[in-house]
Design an enzyme around this catalytic site. Structure first.
Site, PDB file in Angstrom:
ATOM      1  N   HIS A  77       0.828  -1.201   0.000  1.00  0.00           N
ATOM      2  CA  HIS A  77       0.000   0.000   0.000  1.00  0.00           C
ATOM      3  C   HIS A  77       0.865   1.255   0.000  1.00  0.00           C
ATOM      4  O   HIS A  77       0.506   2.270  -0.601  1.00  0.00           O
ATOM      5  CB  HIS A  77      -0.924  -0.006   1.216  1.00  0.00           C
ATOM      6  CG  HIS A  77      -2.105  -0.906   1.042  1.00  0.00           C
ATOM      7  ND1 HIS A  77      -2.849  -1.383   2.100  1.00  0.00           N
ATOM      8  CD2 HIS A  77      -2.673  -1.426  -0.073  1.00  0.00           C
ATOM      9  CE1 HIS A  77      -3.830  -2.147   1.627  1.00  0.00           C
ATOM     10  NE2 HIS A  77      -3.739  -2.187   0.331  1.00  0.00           N
ATOM     11  N   GLU A 118      -1.277 -25.607 -13.590  1.00  0.00           N
ATOM     12  CA  GLU A 118      -0.316 -25.247 -12.548  1.00  0.00           C
ATOM     13  C   GLU A 118       0.415 -26.452 -11.976  1.00  0.00           C
ATOM     14  O   GLU A 118       1.300 -26.294 -11.134  1.00  0.00           O
ATOM     15  CB  GLU A 118      -1.032 -24.515 -11.408  1.00  0.00           C
ATOM     16  CG  GLU A 118      -1.729 -23.245 -11.840  1.00  0.00           C
ATOM     17  CD  GLU A 118      -2.596 -22.666 -10.744  1.00  0.00           C
ATOM     18  OE1 GLU A 118      -2.124 -21.732 -10.072  1.00  0.00           O
ATOM     19  OE2 GLU A 118      -3.730 -23.149 -10.563  1.00  0.00           O
ATOM     20  N   ASP A 156       3.362 -21.628  -9.844  1.00  0.00           N
ATOM     21  CA  ASP A 156       3.112 -22.931  -9.232  1.00  0.00           C
ATOM     22  C   ASP A 156       3.632 -24.070 -10.097  1.00  0.00           C
ATOM     23  O   ASP A 156       4.101 -25.083  -9.573  1.00  0.00           O
ATOM     24  CB  ASP A 156       1.614 -23.122  -8.964  1.00  0.00           C
ATOM     25  CG  ASP A 156       1.193 -22.548  -7.612  1.00  0.00           C
ATOM     26  OD1 ASP A 156       2.076 -22.368  -6.755  1.00  0.00           O
ATOM     27  OD2 ASP A 156      -0.002 -22.285  -7.411  1.00  0.00           O
ATOM     28  N   CYS A 210      -0.130 -16.505 -17.259  1.00  0.00           N
ATOM     29  CA  CYS A 210      -0.442 -15.396 -16.344  1.00  0.00           C
ATOM     30  C   CYS A 210       0.506 -15.354 -15.148  1.00  0.00           C
ATOM     31  O   CYS A 210       0.301 -14.584 -14.225  1.00  0.00           O
ATOM     32  CB  CYS A 210      -1.884 -15.490 -15.854  1.00  0.00           C
ATOM     33  SG  CYS A 210      -2.266 -16.995 -14.939  1.00  0.00           S
TER      34      CYS A 210
END
Length: 621
Positions: free
Chosen positions: A230, A472, A496, A543
């Site tokens: 953040h 994955e 993964d 991705c």
């Protein structure tokens, strides 16, 4: 060669060596003995672009001292009252900060503090604190610190960057509560600085960042943190040059030293010489030129020099992220990580809450596609309110699709919400961690059941909703043809896939060097998946982090990948390298890689091609 973050010291090199050479050489040399009065170089992770120079102000860590005190039976109730008052006071403080941030930066930045407020409302956490006070008969600050730190430590140990950074949010709230219990002021006051400076700290909480006087804080750098923190997000909103991940810079640097901070490359040069400042000016001009080139190509398609089109999509965590995706000209969202809707809340979001989020994202993106991944919980993504049992090896345990197929009430709410949102016409659904055909069949059967429910209720949805799955695990890649027959698309999660194929926990420093994206086994699994998908007219995307690395993008295209989905901020450099590449070159690289036995040789060839076709993307880094 990669630099060891936090390395520093005087580099004794010939006078004619440029700063860029000195930085590069610094990566290869052992860390020299620090010389406080000489020039020293520190390298971390750039999170907010820009360059500044000025005096350093070092904020030392000074956490509240929390001692353990025994209390009598009669005083236990008073300690709980003290805790409740501190929680109320903290809530008022956070609401005030949130209001100030929303007015000064915008609603999206202000919403960062929603997570802080949810910590104060987490009954699981607060009930545990009360239990410690009552059973151990101890003071409120000790009980709160003990329980909250255990939660934060668990989050900090998680592999996922986004979730790991939530530990900083929790510690931010914890410090506020403890300060209120102890009656002490905040340790860092950045609103009343006397002169412009560069802030150096071990860490800066969102609260610290929110109170910065933008006229006085010209840049900042921290020892810890990531691009998803953040604090990093707020730095970009404030347009302040910022670096994180410097390791130990706050303990090596001193207030009053002069420094140059480069938010493009993540470099701090302390006590720079006049020659360094001159040379660095040249480097920055190159970076500015590159940024202009990246901006210019935003609206152009990702097409290779010989006409091959690649889809570039964005990965998002929440509906509001679609704005950044569109700003960077993503061609849709290839991965909406829905598990982030479930964290930092007392109870899981219900069907209606999820529907509102999914539909908002879909409506924002139309007509571009939105691929919503169903819950990928377990492993490194934990939610205390779901009481997921502790496992010896959570990454091989009850997680993702395995969790959803057993917790059907949670899965039902999510699938129905996605189906309802699909009325927008651009929604797709994707299952995580499918390891074989039976899991796919079971998930699809539930999906059909919920479609039937909605039809019966007269609730609309897209009857042509496309369904895909993540590849994955090695088993999924090996049976990819069976999966592709029954799916509309496949998406390779390389993080993964590499972890499971090579049996490597990349967060384990002793074996992290074995985590190799260019390992021949990984490349053959990717190729196997692509061939299976294409045989059944099932497009294949990537991705995971491999798609985010410009050096590896040509290799992925050469292996036949149809689409890359990455963080929105990384779309410009990925498009930049694609538009300077020939598909023929990529195929030659892939052919070499598939016939090579050495991960290092493959990586070396990838680096050579990337630097050859897009030198400005890599020089002076």
């Amino acid at each position: 060669m990669k630099v060891k973050a936090g390395s520093a010291g005087k580099l004794k090199l010939p006078d004619k060596m440029t700063l860029s050479n000195r930085i590069s050489m610094g990566y290869k040399l052992l860390v020299p003995e620090p010389q406080p009065k000489g020039e020293s170089i520190y390298r971390g992770i750039p999170v907010s672009s820009g360059v500044c120079r000025g005096k350093i102000l070092v904020l030392r860590r000074n956490r509240p001292s929390v001692g353990k005190k025994s209390v009598s039976d009669l005083d236990v109730a008073e300690e709980i009252v003290r805790l409740e008052k501190a929680l109320i006071q903290t809530r008022h403080q956070i609401l005030e900060v949130q209001k100030r941030v929303s007015q000064g930066m915008g609603a999206a930045e202000g919403s960062i503090f929603d997570a802080h407020l949810l910590v104060l409302e987490d009954r699981t956490l607060l009930d545990e604190v009360a239990k410690v006070i009552q059973e151990q008969k101890v003071n409120a600050e000790y009980a709160f610190h003990t329980v909250a730190e255990r939660y934060a430590a668990t989050l900090a140990a998680i592999e996922d960057d986004y979730l790991r950074e939530r530990a900083t949010d929790m510690r931010d709230v914890t410090s506020r509560v403890l300060n209120n219990l102890l009656g002490v002021e905040e340790e860092a006051n950045l609103r009343n600085l006397k002169e412009p400076c560069i802030i150096i700290a071990h860490d800066l909480t969102p609260s610290n960042t929110a109170q910065m006087d933008r006229k006085k804080v010209i840049g900042f750098a921290t020892d810890v943190g990531s691009k998803t923190s953040h604090t990093a997000i707020m730095a970009r909103s404030l347009r302040i040059p910022a670096i994180v991940g410097l390791k130990d810079a706050s303990s090596r640097l001193e207030s009053g030293e002069y420094a140059l901070l480069d938010g493009f490359n993540g470099v701090i040069v302390a006590n720079p010489t006049d020659q360094t400042l001159f040379e660095y000016g040249e480097l920055i001009r190159k970076q500015v030129s590159l940024q202009e080139k990246l901006r210019d190509l935003l609206v152009k398609p990702a097409v290779t020099l010989d006409g091959h089109r690649t889809l570039l999509s964005a990965n998002i965590e929440q509906a509001s992220d679609t704005e950044q995706a569109k700003a960077n000209c993503a061609e849709g969202v290839g991965l909406f990580r829905t598990e982030y809707l479930f964290i930092n809340r007392e109870f899981p979001p219900d069907e209606e809450q999820q529907y509102q989020d999914y539909r908002a994202a879909a409506a924002s993106l139309k007509p571009m596609p939105l691929v919503i991944r169903t819950l990928d919980l377990g492993g490194d993504k934990l939610m205390p309110h779901l009481s997921i049992p502790q496992e010896m090896n959570p990454f091989l345990g009850w997680r993702a699709i395995r969790f959803c197929l057993q917790e059907t009430s949670i899965f039902r709410a999510q699938l129905r919400a996605i189906l309802r949102a699909s009325v927008e016409g651009n929604v797709k659904i994707m299952y995580p961690m499918i390891s074989g055909l039976e899991e796919l069949k079971e998930a699809n059967a539930l999906l059909e059941d919920y479609k039937a429910e909605l039809r019966k209720e007269g609730v609309g949805f897209d009857e042509n909703l496309e369904v895909g799955a993540m590849i994955e695990t090695p088993s999924a890649a090996i049976v990819a043809e069976s999966l592709a027959k029954r799916l509309k698309f496949l998406s390779i999660g390389t993080n993964d896939l590499i972890q499971y194929s090579l049996a490597v926990d990349r967060m384990n420093e002793k074996i992290a060097h074995l985590y190799e994206p260019t390992h021949p086994a990984i490349l053959r699994l990717i190729r196997l998946t692509v061939e299976a998908g294409h045989k059944h007219q099932c497009p294949v995307s990537v991705c995971g982090e491999m798609a985010s690395d410009p050096v590896l993008v040509p290799l992925l295209l050469g292996l036949g990948v149809d689409e890359l989905s990455v963080s929105a901020a990384l779309l410009p450099p990925i498009k930049f390298i694609i538009r300077r590449l020939k598909l023929g070159e990529a195929k030659e690289l892939a052919e070499f890689a598939l016939n090579c036995e050495s991960s290092r040789e493959i990586l070396g060839r990838c680096q050579e091609l990337a630097r050859q076709i897009a030198p400005s993307l890599f020089e002076e880094k």
